[in-house]
Design an enzyme around this catalytic site. Structure first.
Site, PDB file in Angstrom:
ATOM      1  CD  GLU A 278      -2.423  -1.181   2.862  1.00 34.80           C
ATOM      2  OE1 GLU A 278      -1.981  -0.415   3.756  1.00 34.80           O
ATOM      3  OE2 GLU A 278      -3.363  -1.952   3.054  1.00 34.80           O
ATOM      4  N   GLY A 280       2.090   5.019  -0.656  1.00 33.42           N
ATOM      5  CA  GLY A 280       1.501   6.317  -0.975  1.00 33.42           C
ATOM      6  C   GLY A 280       2.611   7.300  -1.315  1.00 33.42           C
ATOM      7  CB  CYS A 348      -2.570  35.551  11.586  1.00 32.40           C
ATOM      8  SG  CYS A 348      -2.945  36.778  10.328  1.00 32.40           S
ATOM      9  CD  GLU A 349      -1.961  29.908  13.942  1.00 34.68           C
ATOM     10  OE1 GLU A 349      -1.179  29.599  14.866  1.00 34.68           O
ATOM     11  OE2 GLU A 349      -3.184  29.970  14.071  1.00 34.68           O
TER      12      GLU A 349
HETATM   13  C1  LIG Z   1      -0.881   6.057   5.299  1.00 38.00           C
HETATM   14  C2  LIG Z   1      -1.043   4.608   5.024  1.00 38.00           C
HETATM   15  C3  LIG Z   1      -0.370   4.030   3.947  1.00 38.00           C
HETATM   16  C4  LIG Z   1       0.582   4.786   3.070  1.00 38.00           C
HETATM   17  O1  LIG Z   1       1.702   5.233   3.739  1.00 38.00           O
HETATM   18  P1  LIG Z   1       2.901   5.920   2.915  1.00 38.00           P
HETATM   19  O2  LIG Z   1       3.884   6.260   3.941  1.00 38.00           O
HETATM   20  O3  LIG Z   1       2.328   7.119   2.237  1.00 38.00           O
HETATM   21  O4  LIG Z   1       3.387   4.914   1.930  1.00 38.00           O
HETATM   22  C5  LIG Z   1      -0.591   2.697   3.697  1.00 38.00           C
HETATM   23  N1  LIG Z   1      -1.427   1.949   4.461  1.00 38.00           N
HETATM   24  C6  LIG Z   1      -2.083   2.483   5.510  1.00 38.00           C
HETATM   25  C7  LIG Z   1      -2.986   1.622   6.316  1.00 38.00           C
HETATM   26  C8  LIG Z   1      -1.915   3.823   5.822  1.00 38.00           C
HETATM   27  O5  LIG Z   1      -2.555   4.337   6.882  1.00 38.00           O
END
Ligand SMILES: *Cc1c(COP(=O)(O)O)cnc(C)c1O
Length: 421
Positions: A278, A280, A348-349
């Site tokens: 998975e 990202g 404004c922070e």
């Molecule tokens: C955030 C997340 C990802 C992706 O993480 P990355 O660091 O972006 O690769 C994969 N699986 C789950 C369950 C997540 O919460």
């Protein structure tokens, strides 16, 4: 491929000059490279060779429908954490059966919708969630495919806010308890035990924690198999890091090959499992930049500032995690005095900064690019200070496409109303 590079002193995205692009669409804006996204996804996919697998892009890293659509066209699966992300994936042309649903707080409405469209798997994170899902599925006359997300208690050695696989974390089911829950889940007629999942954190720069987690998960898979529970899906989560400063994360293909080698060594009983991953950040992180324009140079006795037109509402990572992202001039050849500046936005922070103590040659009106902004950038943006969110642009060779138009103040005010007179 190197998606962002200088040509005659000007920063390009693929074959598009970022000065031209900024003239046409304005700033601030996010700019992504289609080629870089595709290349990163493929490097995961191809490393699996002939093994049954599915690369599920973690939608929360960048959920623009055009990004999801590019990945769906290549056959990507998706890891989602909400009904909103589910609808995005479906609109982008993703296949429901290639969706895994993660997250600790799935509501009944989210479960119903996901069952209705036929997602591939619910990654269940607690016992209560399992029972709720069983009830919802039974009520619909359906069987819900389930993996338990176990927490293997492995330290990914990353930022505490993005560590998820430690005992003290809210995520997953402690691995020592999972066996009993599997055993119990077996008797639930509306649950099909499909697999096991783990995800230990984000921005990991070494392979060892992934291997540790794999070994712990497989030990449980073996015990369950001995008890007559045969799991088919092995979801190893995401979390591989990218280079922001001087980190040296392994290539996606190396991570996959290392995991598959270890899996092979663990014995023949695991070889029929479908492996899911998975990623990202490592797919989109270095495929995007945030373009911004310097409004003012503000010299000071202790600190000098470049005030730019992007802010913490556009890119939250520096404020949230004290994250470091490179900031570079779009035109390198301008004759400017060099100084050391904090690059800050108009919000404004005092936490509103994009970078501290950066050596830059910059004058008011110049364009700057915040690098490595493709992941956890636009998705985390907000309207704080009633700032319309930035446009998002996808570059594809010598073309670019506006994949999210800049918000207007009318967009922001549309849902609000005053009390009756
Ligand atoms: C955030 C997340 C990802 C992706 O993480 P990355 O660091 O972006 O690769 C994969 N699986 C789950 C369950 C997540 O919460």
């Amino acid at each position: 491929m190197e998606p962002f590079y200088y040509k005659d002193g000007i920063l390009f995205a693929e074959e598009v000059s970022l000065t031209d692009l900024a003239m046409q669409v304005g700033t601030p804006c996010y700019v992504y490279s289609r080629g870089a996204i595709e290349e990163a996804w493929r490097s995961y996919d191809e490393a699996f060779g002939g093994r049954d697998h599915l690369v599920c892009f973690a939608v929360k890293a960048n959920s623009n429908v055009a990004v999801l659509n590019i990945l769906a066209r290549m056959g990507s699966g998706f890891d989602i954490v909400s009904m909103g992300e589910l609808e995005r994936v479906l609109r982008a042309g993703g296949k429901a059966e290639n969706i895994v649903f993660s997250g600790v707080g799935k509501t009944e409405a989210e479960m119903r919708r996901a069952l209705e469209v036929g997602i591939g798997c619910f990654n269940v994170e607690s016992e209560q969630e399992l029972y709720r899902l069983a009830d919802v599925a039974a009520d619909m006359g359906m069987v819900a495919p389930v993996s338990l997300r176990v927490n293997p208690d492995v330290d990914p050695k990353t930022h505490p806010y993005i560590s998820t696989g430690l005992k003290a974390s809210k995520f997953g089911i402690p691995i020592d308890h999972a066996g009993a829950i599997y055993e119990h889940a077996r008797s639930l007629g509306s649950i099909e035990l499909r697999g096991i999942a783990s995800h230990i954190g984000s921005q990991l720069t070494s392979i060892d924690p992934f291997i540790d987690a794999l070994e712990r998960v497989l030990a449980l898979v073996g015990e369950l198999s001995d008890a007559g529970i045969e799991l088919k899906w092995l979801d190893l989560g995401g979390g591989l890091g990218v280079r922001y400063y001087d980190e040296q994360p392994p290539e996606p293909s190396r991570l996959v090959v290392s995991l598959m080698d270890r899996l092979q060594e663990m014995g023949s009983r695991y070889q029929r499992m479908r492996v899911i991953i998975e990623p990202g950040r490592s797919i989109v992180g270095n495929a995007g930049v945030l373009l911004t324009r310097a409004e003012y140079i503000k010299p000071g006795e202790i600190k000098s500032f470049v005030v730019v037109d992007a802010a913490m509402n556009d890119l939250m990572r520096p404020a949230l995690y004290d994250a470091w992202q490179d900031i570079v001039p779009v035109n390198k050849d301008l004759e400017r005095e060099t100084g050391v500046y904090d690059v800050v936005g108009p919000v404004c922070e005092s936490g509103d900064f994009l970078g501290h103590d950066r050596e830059l040659s910059v004058a008011s009106g110049d364009l700057l690019a915040v690098m490595s902004a493709g992941a956890y950038g636009a998705v985390m943006s907000s309207n704080y200070n009633t700032r319309p969110r930035a446009a998002e642009i996808m570059v594809d060779g010598n073309q670019f496409h506006i994949i999210r138009r800049r918000e207007t103040v009318d967009d922001l005010l549309a849902p609000e109303s005053v009390l009756p007179a």
